[in-house]
Design a protein around this motif. Structure first.
Motif, PDB file in Angstrom:
ATOM      1  N   TRP A 178      -5.623  12.517  -9.893  1.00  0.00           N
ATOM      2  CA  TRP A 178      -4.957  13.530  -9.065  1.00  0.00           C
ATOM      3  C   TRP A 178      -4.747  13.028  -7.635  1.00  0.00           C
ATOM      4  CZ3 TRP A 178      -2.547  16.038 -12.204  1.00  0.00           C
ATOM      5  CH2 TRP A 178      -3.079  16.726 -13.293  1.00  0.00           C
ATOM      6  N   GLU A 179      -5.667  12.212  -7.145  1.00  0.00           N
ATOM      7  CA  GLU A 179      -5.489  11.643  -5.805  1.00  0.00           C
ATOM      8  C   GLU A 179      -4.216  10.792  -5.751  1.00  0.00           C
ATOM      9  OE1 GLU A 179      -7.820   8.722  -2.632  1.00  0.00           O
ATOM     10  OE2 GLU A 179      -8.769   9.273  -4.515  1.00  0.00           O
ATOM     11  N   GLU A 180      -4.025   9.949  -6.760  1.00  0.00           N
ATOM     12  CA  GLU A 180      -2.855   9.070  -6.790  1.00  0.00           C
ATOM     13  C   GLU A 180      -1.580   9.839  -7.148  1.00  0.00           C
ATOM     14  OE1 GLU A 180      -2.938   6.179  -5.681  1.00  0.00           O
ATOM     15  OE2 GLU A 180      -4.578   4.941  -6.416  1.00  0.00           O
ATOM     16  N   TYR A 181      -1.719  10.922  -7.887  1.00  0.00           N
ATOM     17  CA  TYR A 181      -0.554  11.680  -8.342  1.00  0.00           C
ATOM     18  C   TYR A 181       0.229  12.277  -7.176  1.00  0.00           C
ATOM     19  CZ  TYR A 181       2.180  14.619 -11.531  1.00  0.00           C
ATOM     20  OH  TYR A 181       3.206  15.204 -12.241  1.00  0.00           O
ATOM     21  N   ARG A 182      -0.408  12.400  -6.027  1.00  0.00           N
ATOM     22  CA  ARG A 182       0.282  12.972  -4.858  1.00  0.00           C
ATOM     23  C   ARG A 182       1.389  12.054  -4.337  1.00  0.00           C
ATOM     24  NH1 ARG A 182      -3.648  13.504  -0.512  1.00  0.00           N
ATOM     25  NH2 ARG A 182      -4.634  11.712  -1.480  1.00  0.00           N
ATOM     26  N   TRP A 183       1.453  10.812  -4.842  1.00  0.00           N
ATOM     27  CA  TRP A 183       2.493   9.878  -4.413  1.00  0.00           C
ATOM     28  C   TRP A 183       3.803  10.061  -5.169  1.00  0.00           C
ATOM     29  CZ3 TRP A 183       2.357   6.086  -0.582  1.00  0.00           C
ATOM     30  CH2 TRP A 183       1.145   5.959   0.098  1.00  0.00           C
ATOM     31  N   ARG A 184       3.853  11.016  -6.108  1.00  0.00           N
ATOM     32  CA  ARG A 184       5.115  11.249  -6.818  1.00  0.00           C
ATOM     33  C   ARG A 184       6.139  11.825  -5.843  1.00  0.00           C
ATOM     34  NH1 ARG A 184       2.187  15.350  -6.485  1.00  0.00           N
ATOM     35  NH2 ARG A 184       3.048  17.463  -6.405  1.00  0.00           N
ATOM     36  N   PRO A 185       7.433  11.789  -6.174  1.00  0.00           N
ATOM     37  CA  PRO A 185       8.445  12.426  -5.316  1.00  0.00           C
ATOM     38  C   PRO A 185       8.114  13.905  -5.117  1.00  0.00           C
ATOM     39  CG  PRO A 185       9.499  11.050  -6.968  1.00  0.00           C
ATOM     40  CD  PRO A 185       8.037  11.092  -7.334  1.00  0.00           C
ATOM     41  N   GLY A 186       8.081  14.333  -3.873  1.00  0.00           N
ATOM     42  CA  GLY A 186       7.774  15.727  -3.572  1.00  0.00           C
ATOM     43  C   GLY A 186       6.306  16.004  -3.344  1.00  0.00           C
ATOM     44  N   GLY A 187       5.441  14.999  -3.572  1.00  0.00           N
ATOM     45  CA  GLY A 187       4.016  15.201  -3.361  1.00  0.00           C
ATOM     46  C   GLY A 187       3.625  14.978  -1.908  1.00  0.00           C
ATOM     47  N   ASP A 188       2.401  15.366  -1.576  1.00  0.00           N
ATOM     48  CA  ASP A 188       1.873  15.224  -0.219  1.00  0.00           C
ATOM     49  C   ASP A 188       0.637  14.334  -0.280  1.00  0.00           C
ATOM     50  OD1 ASP A 188       0.804  15.439   2.316  1.00  0.00           O
ATOM     51  OD2 ASP A 188       1.045  17.609   2.455  1.00  0.00           O
ATOM     52  N   ALA A 189       0.786  13.073   0.144  1.00  0.00           N
ATOM     53  CA  ALA A 189      -0.307  12.112   0.062  1.00  0.00           C
ATOM     54  C   ALA A 189      -1.228  12.147   1.285  1.00  0.00           C
ATOM     55  CB  ALA A 189       0.247  10.696  -0.134  1.00  0.00           C
ATOM     56  N   ASN A 190      -1.015  13.101   2.188  1.00  0.00           N
ATOM     57  CA  ASN A 190      -1.858  13.201   3.372  1.00  0.00           C
ATOM     58  C   ASN A 190      -3.237  13.746   2.990  1.00  0.00           C
ATOM     59  OD1 ASN A 190      -3.086  14.040   5.841  1.00  0.00           O
ATOM     60  ND2 ASN A 190      -1.072  14.109   6.800  1.00  0.00           N
ATOM     61  N   ASP A 191      -4.286  13.037   3.380  1.00  0.00           N
ATOM     62  CA  ASP A 191      -5.635  13.434   2.997  1.00  0.00           C
ATOM     63  C   ASP A 191      -6.102  14.712   3.690  1.00  0.00           C
ATOM     64  OD1 ASP A 191      -5.904  11.398   1.210  1.00  0.00           O
ATOM     65  OD2 ASP A 191      -6.967  10.049   2.581  1.00  0.00           O
ATOM     66  N   GLU A 192      -5.344  15.215   4.645  1.00  0.00           N
ATOM     67  CA  GLU A 192      -5.709  16.466   5.313  1.00  0.00           C
ATOM     68  C   GLU A 192      -5.234  17.690   4.530  1.00  0.00           C
ATOM     69  OE1 GLU A 192      -4.125  16.334   9.233  1.00  0.00           O
ATOM     70  OE2 GLU A 192      -5.347  14.629   9.863  1.00  0.00           O
ATOM     71  N   LEU A 193      -4.571  17.468   3.392  1.00  0.00           N
ATOM     72  CA  LEU A 193      -3.990  18.587   2.640  1.00  0.00           C
ATOM     73  C   LEU A 193      -5.042  19.605   2.236  1.00  0.00           C
ATOM     74  CD1 LEU A 193      -1.551  19.862   1.156  1.00  0.00           C
ATOM     75  CD2 LEU A 193      -2.111  18.408  -0.811  1.00  0.00           C
ATOM     76  N   ARG A 194      -6.203  19.146   1.747  1.00  0.00           N
ATOM     77  CA  ARG A 194      -7.231  20.092   1.299  1.00  0.00           C
ATOM     78  C   ARG A 194      -7.689  21.001   2.428  1.00  0.00           C
ATOM     79  NH1 ARG A 194     -10.908  15.810  -1.989  1.00  0.00           N
ATOM     80  NH2 ARG A 194      -9.946  16.015  -4.054  1.00  0.00           N
ATOM     81  N   PRO A 213       0.798  -1.239   0.000  1.00  0.00           N
ATOM     82  CA  PRO A 213       0.000   0.000   0.000  1.00  0.00           C
ATOM     83  C   PRO A 213       0.826   1.282   0.000  1.00  0.00           C
ATOM     84  CG  PRO A 213      -0.869  -1.597   1.573  1.00  0.00           C
ATOM     85  CD  PRO A 213       0.444  -2.145   1.098  1.00  0.00           C
ATOM     86  N   ALA A 214       2.067   1.220   0.452  1.00  0.00           N
ATOM     87  CA  ALA A 214       2.891   2.433   0.513  1.00  0.00           C
ATOM     88  C   ALA A 214       3.918   2.487  -0.610  1.00  0.00           C
ATOM     89  CB  ALA A 214       3.598   2.514   1.871  1.00  0.00           C
ATOM     90  N   LEU A 215       3.738   1.681  -1.661  1.00  0.00           N
ATOM     91  CA  LEU A 215       4.692   1.676  -2.766  1.00  0.00           C
ATOM     92  C   LEU A 215       4.380   2.846  -3.690  1.00  0.00           C
ATOM     93  CD1 LEU A 215       7.032   0.137  -4.179  1.00  0.00           C
ATOM     94  CD2 LEU A 215       5.279  -1.089  -5.479  1.00  0.00           C
ATOM     95  N   PRO A 216       5.227   3.890  -3.725  1.00  0.00           N
ATOM     96  CA  PRO A 216       4.910   5.073  -4.543  1.00  0.00           C
ATOM     97  C   PRO A 216       4.751   4.748  -6.022  1.00  0.00           C
ATOM     98  CG  PRO A 216       6.704   5.553  -3.006  1.00  0.00           C
ATOM     99  CD  PRO A 216       6.476   4.072  -2.963  1.00  0.00           C
ATOM    100  N   GLU A 217       5.581   3.835  -6.539  1.00  0.00           N
ATOM    101  CA  GLU A 217       5.518   3.526  -7.969  1.00  0.00           C
ATOM    102  C   GLU A 217       4.144   3.004  -8.379  1.00  0.00           C
ATOM    103  OE1 GLU A 217       9.855   2.890  -6.763  1.00  0.00           O
ATOM    104  OE2 GLU A 217       7.865   2.595  -5.900  1.00  0.00           O
ATOM    105  N   ALA A 218       3.502   2.244  -7.496  1.00  0.00           N
ATOM    106  CA  ALA A 218       2.180   1.710  -7.825  1.00  0.00           C
ATOM    107  C   ALA A 218       1.156   2.839  -7.931  1.00  0.00           C
ATOM    108  CB  ALA A 218       1.754   0.690  -6.772  1.00  0.00           C
ATOM    109  N   HIS A 219       1.158   3.731  -6.956  1.00  0.00           N
ATOM    110  CA  HIS A 219       0.210   4.844  -6.961  1.00  0.00           C
ATOM    111  C   HIS A 219       0.465   5.781  -8.141  1.00  0.00           C
ATOM    112  CE1 HIS A 219      -1.639   4.050  -3.017  1.00  0.00           C
ATOM    113  NE2 HIS A 219      -0.438   3.641  -2.645  1.00  0.00           N
TER     114      HIS A 219
END
Length: 589
Positions: free
Chosen positions: A297-313, A274-280
């Protein structure tokens, strides 16, 4: 210790060395029955427990042994091994360091400390300790293997090859040495040698899933897509739990436009890891390519430098409500930053006060646009009391606030750059002025699938030969022979405007004066879009996600006309259509 106990211990150690652990344990028990605090007996008992895979039972006897004999480096080494087996890494490192304090040249302690440091991600320090260990014992296969892994993680690719080659010589029958050697050769883009190493690994271990996965990477980089897919399938068959192989198989299916099958592979990989960035990230690209923007766009936050925390919005909305400046971070390339900054207008209209931190070459363009009030360069020490968000996270964070397909960030050339561009073009030849570029992006490596966009120069030149006017090369980093060849192909002098790529303002002025832009997607395409001008974009197969899966247009750039390479026929149809459209717009020479 009595004479009898010394003899019993000597026999116990001998039995252990001969592989007769049960008999060694019996003799050790006799020693401890006679003297429960015998430090050598306790030490041997700890070693026996470790050898049996029973690390919890090893800790108590070795710690008792150390209370009676804290000056023995070997006991600290065994203590460290027991701690490391319990994942108590910091304590294990301290134990190994104590062993080295007592015996600075103790090779096993150097090697054990190195493994613990590798567990913690400290590959530089680990490599130094492995080098010390190998000074004493150059023929230690596992140490050479681990040194190669450290060097590879440190980016020392040639050094990694050297270490893995030594490991192969020490144990030619070890599949892992061949697989790791192939990985280092792949990182150096020595594809043929890498492929040979992976095939040697598979010959030794036919079900070696990582080698099959790596062989797939070689085939994919060599343009053998079907072979790559077959190799990735073999990897998933050999090890169904190998998430990265499912990711790579999905990428191959996505590139072949089998999106539904690709999505299934990415979902499988996410379920396994579940935490594999390449998959997301791979699923993100597939979703965006298919127009499934919300999930993309939800999955795109897993790229290097992205923020995958759902509290971002909510954190972004709270920062805006509190009147806190919003620091938008530029990322990836200049073109990507320009693309994602199209969401800045909606952010500003929502009441945000925007700061841009990123490449200073963008500052003049953004300042004229009026969306940003302050600029901070990459690497600048200036701290801004603000809420920070990477520009690539804006599409997800701005969900339901901005349009699904916002228009390109509006850009305006200065009068000075416009006048300079007109003078340059008038001195080069008659209109129409046709800017071209045939190459952009970066080639993939064995660890990173990147999109390189290339159109064969000979075919492009042939399509432009009958088009009237002046051909302007905007290609970044063209080779001298390419420009000579291009002039021959179009049967006229070509204006080389490559130098303007170093100054985005100057390039923007030139792009504003061109009658046509023809080329692969690049920073200049995003500049042209910002001007609101049309472009004819050449889309290699597989397509970049912004181009979509098919058709002559894309909602991201509604004024652009797309010409797509076909998977089977290549560029022939696209370049013939380009030629016809240009002749229809401007006539024939």
């Amino acid at each position: 210790m009595t004479i009898d106990n010394r003899a019993l211990l000597a026999r116990a150690r001998d039995e252990f060395a001969r592989g007769r652990a049960a008999r060694s344990r019996e003799l050790c028990a006799d020693v401890l029955a006679s003297d429960p605090d015998d430090p050598e007996g306790l030490h041997l008992l700890a070693i026996l427990e470790l050898a049996a895979g029973n690390a919890p039972a090893a800790l108590e006897p070795i710690e008792r042994a150390l209370r009676h004999d804290a000056g023995d480096a070997k006991k600290h080494q065994t203590h460290g091994l027991a701690l490391r087996a319990r994942a108590r890494r910091n304590e294990a490192a301290a134990a190994f360091r104590q062993a080295l304090h007592l015996s600075p040249e103790f090779p096993e302690a150097h090697a054990s400390l190195a493994l613990t440091l590798m567990d913690r991600g400290d590959f530089a320090d680990a490599a130094r300790h492995l080098e010390r260990a190998l000074e004493a014992r150059a023929g230690a296969y596992p140490w050479q293997l681990n040194l190669g892994l450290c060097r590879l993680r440190l980016g020392e690719k040639s050094g990694a090859v050297e270490s893995f080659e030594r490991a192969v010589k020490l144990d030619p029958s070890a599949p892992e040495a061949h697989n790791n050697l192939g990985g280092a050769l792949l990182a150096l883009e020595r594809l043929a040698e890498a492929e040979a190493a992976f095939r040697r690994c598979i010959a030794l271990a036919p079900a070696h899933s990582h080698a099959w996965n790596n062989l797939g990477n070689v085939a994919r980089l060599a343009g053998r897509a079907r072979e790559a897919g077959d190799a990735y399938r073999r990897a998933t068959q050999s090890e169904p739990l190998l998430a990265i192989a499912w990711v790579n198989l999905g990428i191959t299916l996505k590139d072949a436009d089998h999106i539904d099958e690709a999505m299934g592979c990415f979902a499988r990989a996410e379920a396994l890891a579940p935490a594999l960035p390449e998959a997301h990230l791979s699923r993100a690209i597939a979703c965006l390519l298919a127009g499934e923007l919300d999930r993309g766009w939800e999955e795109y936050r897993w790229r290097p430098g992205g923020d995958a925390n759902d509290e971002l919005r909510e954190r972004l909305r709270e920062a805006i409500r509190a009147g806190q400046p919003i620091e938008v971070l530029g990322e990836q390339g200049l073109g990507d930053a320009l693309f994602f900054l199209r969401w800045a207008a909606a952010l500003r209209e929502g009441g945000a006060k925007l700061v841009f931190r990123g490449d200073a070459r963008l500052f003049p363009l953004l300042e004229r646009g009026g969306d940003f009030h302050h600029f901070v360069g990459d690497g600048a020490g200036e701290e801004v009391e603000s809420f920070a968000i990477a520009c690539g996270d804006l599409p997800w964070a701005m969900h339901a606030v901005a349009p699904a397909y916002p228009p390109a960030l509006a850009l305006k050339a200065t009068q000075a750059t416009l006048e300079a561009a007109r003078r340059l073009l008038e001195g080069a030849g008659p209109p129409p002025y046709v800017g071209i570029a045939w190459r952009a992006g970066l080639p993939s490596t064995g660890f990173e699938h990147r999109l390189q966009k290339v159109v064969p120069l000979e075919a492009l030149g042939a399509a432009l030969r009958q088009v009237p006017g002046t051909i302007v090369s905007l290609q970044r980093g063209p080779q001298a022979e390419e420009l000579v060849a291009l002039s021959g192909l179009v049967a006229r002098r070509v204006l080389d405007a490559e130098a303007l790529n170093a100054d985005l303002d100057a390039m923007l002025g030139l792009l504003a004066c061109l009658d046509e832009y023809v080329g692969v997607s690049s920073t200049n395409v995003h500049l042209r879009a910002g001007l609101g001008a049309a472009a004819r974009v050449l889309v290699p197969a597989p397509p970049e996600w912004r181009a979509g899966r098919s058709g002559p247009g894309t909602p991201w750039f509604p004024a652009f006309r797309l010409y797509r390479e076909e998977r089977e026929r290549g560029w022939a149809g696209a370049l013939e259509a380009l030629r016809a459209d240009l002749l229809g717009a401007h006539g024939e020479r």
